[in-house]
Design a protein around this motif. Sequence first.
Motif, PDB file in Angstrom:
ATOM      1  N   SER A  51      -0.207 -92.745  74.990  1.00  0.00           N
ATOM      2  CA  SER A  51       0.927 -93.185  74.176  1.00  0.00           C
ATOM      3  C   SER A  51       2.242 -92.835  74.857  1.00  0.00           C
ATOM      4  O   SER A  51       2.275 -92.158  75.889  1.00  0.00           O
ATOM      5  N   ARG A  52       3.323 -93.293  74.256  1.00  0.00           N
ATOM      6  CA  ARG A  52       4.633 -92.998  74.822  1.00  0.00           C
ATOM      7  C   ARG A  52       4.918 -91.505  74.805  1.00  0.00           C
ATOM      8  O   ARG A  52       5.688 -91.009  75.623  1.00  0.00           O
ATOM      9  N   SER A  53       4.311 -90.782  73.865  1.00  0.00           N
ATOM     10  CA  SER A  53       4.477 -89.322  73.819  1.00  0.00           C
ATOM     11  C   SER A  53       3.375 -88.593  74.583  1.00  0.00           C
ATOM     12  O   SER A  53       3.219 -87.384  74.452  1.00  0.00           O
ATOM     13  N   GLU A  54       2.609 -89.370  75.356  1.00  0.00           N
ATOM     14  CA  GLU A  54       1.578 -88.859  76.248  1.00  0.00           C
ATOM     15  C   GLU A  54       0.373 -88.267  75.542  1.00  0.00           C
ATOM     16  O   GLU A  54      -0.328 -87.417  76.107  1.00  0.00           O
ATOM     17  N   LEU A  55       0.119 -88.724  74.319  1.00  0.00           N
ATOM     18  CA  LEU A  55      -1.168 -88.453  73.699  1.00  0.00           C
ATOM     19  C   LEU A  55      -2.201 -89.337  74.385  1.00  0.00           C
ATOM     20  O   LEU A  55      -1.926 -90.507  74.671  1.00  0.00           O
ATOM     21  N   THR A  56      -3.370 -88.784  74.638  1.00  0.00           N
ATOM     22  CA  THR A  56      -4.384 -89.537  75.374  1.00  0.00           C
ATOM     23  C   THR A  56      -5.622 -89.802  74.532  1.00  0.00           C
ATOM     24  O   THR A  56      -5.955 -89.031  73.631  1.00  0.00           O
ATOM     25  N   TYR A  57      -6.279 -90.896  74.850  1.00  0.00           N
ATOM     26  CA  TYR A  57      -7.456 -91.346  74.121  1.00  0.00           C
ATOM     27  C   TYR A  57      -8.467 -91.845  75.158  1.00  0.00           C
ATOM     28  O   TYR A  57      -8.086 -92.506  76.127  1.00  0.00           O
ATOM     29  N   TYR A  58      -9.733 -91.536  74.942  1.00  0.00           N
ATOM     30  CA  TYR A  58     -10.767 -91.901  75.900  1.00  0.00           C
ATOM     31  C   TYR A  58     -11.999 -92.453  75.200  1.00  0.00           C
ATOM     32  O   TYR A  58     -12.361 -92.005  74.116  1.00  0.00           O
ATOM     33  N   ALA A  59     -12.657 -93.371  75.882  1.00  0.00           N
ATOM     34  CA  ALA A  59     -13.990 -93.777  75.440  1.00  0.00           C
ATOM     35  C   ALA A  59     -14.946 -92.621  75.694  1.00  0.00           C
ATOM     36  O   ALA A  59     -14.774 -91.852  76.655  1.00  0.00           O
ATOM     37  N   ASP A  60     -15.944 -92.497  74.850  1.00  0.00           N
ATOM     38  CA  ASP A  60     -16.892 -91.394  75.003  1.00  0.00           C
ATOM     39  C   ASP A  60     -17.564 -91.404  76.374  1.00  0.00           C
ATOM     40  O   ASP A  60     -17.874 -90.351  76.930  1.00  0.00           O
ATOM     41  N   SER A  61     -17.782 -92.577  76.916  1.00  0.00           N
ATOM     42  CA  SER A  61     -18.506 -92.704  78.181  1.00  0.00           C
ATOM     43  C   SER A  61     -17.745 -92.144  79.375  1.00  0.00           C
ATOM     44  O   SER A  61     -18.349 -91.877  80.421  1.00  0.00           O
TER      45      SER A  61
END
Length: 124
Positions: A51-61
């Motif tokens: 995100s713009r605030s550098e929150l990150t999200y990942y696929a489980d794989s």
Amino acid sequence: VQLQASGGGLVQAGESLRLSCAASGLTFNMYIMAWFRQAPGKEREFVAAISRSELTYYADSVKGRFTISRDNAKNTAYLQMDSLRPEDTAVYYCALEDNYKSTYTFPCSGVDYWGEGTLVTVSS
């Protein structure tokens, strides 16, 4: 709007690659930057987002092996891919999603802009 992805290539299992995506023609820091991938014969799938605030999200794989980052001053995002596996073989696409309308679930239908793909091939 242009998104230029680079950094793909052929590596052996266990090795690393770093993908880059340079954006132009928009206000980069107003967007979530994401990476998707599409393997032969499969649907395009979400890999990671920041995100713009550098929150990150990942696929489980890919969790624990891939790291997404961004440099707003350079309008560029990166995907560091470590411990690559043959099943990571795919065309990788960078994408932008409007931060204000995002549901943070990252379906392909939510993407506002797609970049060109870059091919990652992992041999066993």
